[in-house]
Design an enzyme around this catalytic site. Structure first.
Site, PDB file in Angstrom:
ATOM      1  CG  HIS B 153      -0.181   0.152   2.536  1.00 57.96           C
ATOM      2  ND1 HIS B 153       0.193  -0.928   3.302  1.00 57.96           N
ATOM      3  CD2 HIS B 153       0.279   1.242   3.197  1.00 57.96           C
ATOM      4  CE1 HIS B 153       0.840  -0.500   4.373  1.00 57.96           C
ATOM      5  NE2 HIS B 153       0.909   0.817   4.347  1.00 57.96           N
ATOM      6  CG  HIS B 200      -3.886   0.855   4.548  1.00 56.54           C
ATOM      7  ND1 HIS B 200      -3.492  -0.302   5.161  1.00 56.54           N
ATOM      8  CD2 HIS B 200      -2.850   1.722   4.716  1.00 56.54           C
ATOM      9  CE1 HIS B 200      -2.280  -0.141   5.676  1.00 56.54           C
ATOM     10  NE2 HIS B 200      -1.865   1.067   5.418  1.00 56.54           N
ATOM     11  CG  HIS B 215       4.403   4.969   4.349  1.00 62.19           C
ATOM     12  ND1 HIS B 215       3.634   5.698   5.211  1.00 62.19           N
ATOM     13  CD2 HIS B 215       3.768   3.768   4.228  1.00 62.19           C
ATOM     14  CE1 HIS B 215       2.595   4.978   5.605  1.00 62.19           C
ATOM     15  NE2 HIS B 215       2.635   3.803   5.015  1.00 62.19           N
ATOM     16  CG  HIS B 247       0.471   1.719  11.901  1.00 62.13           C
ATOM     17  ND1 HIS B 247       1.184   2.884  12.102  1.00 62.13           N
ATOM     18  CD2 HIS B 247       0.993   1.160  10.781  1.00 62.13           C
ATOM     19  CE1 HIS B 247       2.084   3.009  11.144  1.00 62.13           C
ATOM     20  NE2 HIS B 247       2.002   1.980  10.343  1.00 62.13           N
ATOM     21  CE1 TYR B 256       5.222   3.956   7.915  1.00 61.90           C
ATOM     22  CE2 TYR B 256       5.148   5.309   9.878  1.00 61.90           C
ATOM     23  CZ  TYR B 256       4.500   4.699   8.820  1.00 61.90           C
ATOM     24  OH  TYR B 256       3.154   4.852   8.685  1.00 61.90           O
ATOM     25  CD  GLU B 266       3.912   0.745   7.099  1.00 62.96           C
ATOM     26  OE1 GLU B 266       3.223   1.125   6.127  1.00 62.96           O
ATOM     27  OE2 GLU B 266       3.467   0.654   8.248  1.00 62.96           O
TER      28      GLU B 266
HETATM   29 FE   FE2 Z   1       1.578   2.150   5.866  1.00 63.55          FE
END
Ligand code: FE2
Ligand code: FES
Lengths: 116, 308
Positions: B153, B200, B215, B247, B256, B266
């Site tokens: 993503h 996502h 990212h 997260h 990251y 990431e």
């Molecule tokens: Fe991400």
């Protein structure tokens, strides 16, 4: 060979070898003053103006350093190594994503120390 | 088939300042494999668990950042049918002929109100070095570096993210698993959008400057691999941003770091399974620290300001 780097905005000073970038030299000693971002010449947060001394520089992203910047000796601290003692002044605006962002309290903030 | 239309973000073209440094990073650190290097200098790579010809395209340029992300769709019919809908929504569509990238068919492209170029394509050759199909082994050989299995993503920063949400959801049939609301009004600071079961496929943060990349993320298998990625980052003196951490939003386990041109990467594992009938998970603005960095429970300045 080690040179002395002076950050004028906060009268911080630290030694930096010609093998290191200005940003690496600062970070490695736990000093503060120049905002630390990507360390790769891409994001532009570590913008400084070299007010005295000589240096060499590596490729910097054009979207954050223009030719006009370079002619004013504005460079990215993460792409710049000293070849003499240096004085620099931090000119990068730590641009806020949102003014509301000030509502967020940050503790581990390497960066804000710089501008304020 | 229950899963139609847009399948996934399949191709991403990233600008780098120095190709040799970039190749070392994406190949030896992330562990992607080089598929081809073309006459125009672009380099094509893929993760070990990807069937398609490539997923990552590196282009040497004067500035770092994102050229575009391209989503794979399920058929050429879909590509034909979606074009007038995109135009009707108000975006100008252009055409990239087949073969502009090796092994890739025709693509259509447009620029979002956030300033990001998005493309759609259907046809792409199968990679020579693809995952096993018949009595498949886990992999043919142990991947290098972090062993990123695939492009997963991306997070984009730009203005008008509410319009981007409307476009993805109304035109491309995405849905929104999660969001962070602004302290005032009914707008969002950040949105997570997906066309699939992943929490996502693409996310946006509201930001004044258009077209910025926060990212590009690659998939790892589990938390142990995130730990091993952290070791590799230290061993190779890769520029670390933050992590290993988690997260709150998506629940992904993450680290990251930056490529040698300053583009943030990431590597990511876990995260919940999203479904379009689930409620939209919402974070209040005063909880955003925990939402983004669940263990630290505060945002750092870099998250909001360091972009390419
Ligand atoms: Fe991400
Ligand atoms: S830290 Fe990003 S350009 Fe120097």
């Amino acid at each position: 060979m080690r040179y002395r780097v002076t950050i004028e905005n906060c009268s911080e000073t630290y030694p930096c070898s010609e093998q290191q970038t200005l940003l690496q030299g600062m970070e490695q000693l736990g000093k503060r003053g120049i905002p630390v971002g990507c360390r790769g010449g891409g994001c532009g947060v570590c913008r400084v103006q070299v007010t005295s001394g000589t240096f060499s520089k590596a490729k910097m992203s054009r979207s954050v350093i223009s030719e006009a910047d370079e002619s004013k000796r504005i460079v990215l601290a993460c792409r710049c190594t000293p070849t003499s003692d240096l004085s620099i002044s931090v000119v990068g605006k730590m641009q806020k994503a949102l003014s509301a962002q000030r509502l967020i309290e940050t503790e581990d903030d390497v960066s804000v120390a710089a501008v304020g | 088939m229950a899963f139609k239309g847009v399948l996934r973000p399949g191709l991403i073209q990233i600008r780098v300042l120095n190709m040799d440094e970039a190749i070392n990073h994406y190949q030896n650190i992330l562990g992607l494999n080089i598929v081809s290097t073309e006459a125009d200098g672009r380099v094509y790579l893929k993760g070990w668990d990807e069937f398609d010809h490539h997923s990552v395209v590196l282009r040497q340029a004067e500035s770092a950042g994102l050229d575009y992300v391209a989503f794979k769709v399920d058929s050429d019919d879909y590509l034909r049918e979606i074009e007038p809908k995109i135009v009707a929504w108000g975006l100008e569509v252009d055409h990239v002929p087949a073969g502009e990238q090796p092994g890739v068919g025709r693509r259509i492209g447009f620029t979002l109100p956030t300033g990001h170029r998005i493309e759609l394509y259907h046809q792409i050759d199968m990679a020579e070095d693809h995952p096993g199909i018949n009595n498949p082994d886990i992999y043919q050989r142990r991947p290098d570096g972090m062993g990123a299995s695939r492009f997963d993503h991306l997070l984009c920063y730009g203005p008008n993210i509410g319009k981007a949400r409307e476009f993805f959801c109304d035109v491309l049939d995405f849905y929104q698993p999660e969001k962070v609301d602004l302290p005032e009004g009914d707008g969002s600071l950040a949105i997570w959008l997906t066309a699939s079961n992943k929490a996502h496929d693409i996310a946006f943060v509201e930001h004044e400057e258009p077209g910025k990349l926060h990212h590009v993320a690659f998939l790892l298998q589990d938390w142990n691999e995130v730990g091993a990625a952290a070791d590799i980052i230290s061993i190779n003196d890769v520029s670390l941003d933050i992590g290993p951490t988690r997260h709150g939003i998506t629940r992904g386990q993450t680290i990251y770091f930056f490529d040698p041109s300053g583009n943030r990467n990431e590597v990511y594992a876990g995260g919940y399974t999203a479904y379009p009938d689930h409620p939209v998970r919402s974070w209040d603005f005063d909880h955003v620290g925990k939402g983004i960095f669940y263990y630290e429970r505060s945002l750092n300045d870099r998250f909001l300001t360091v972009l390419t």
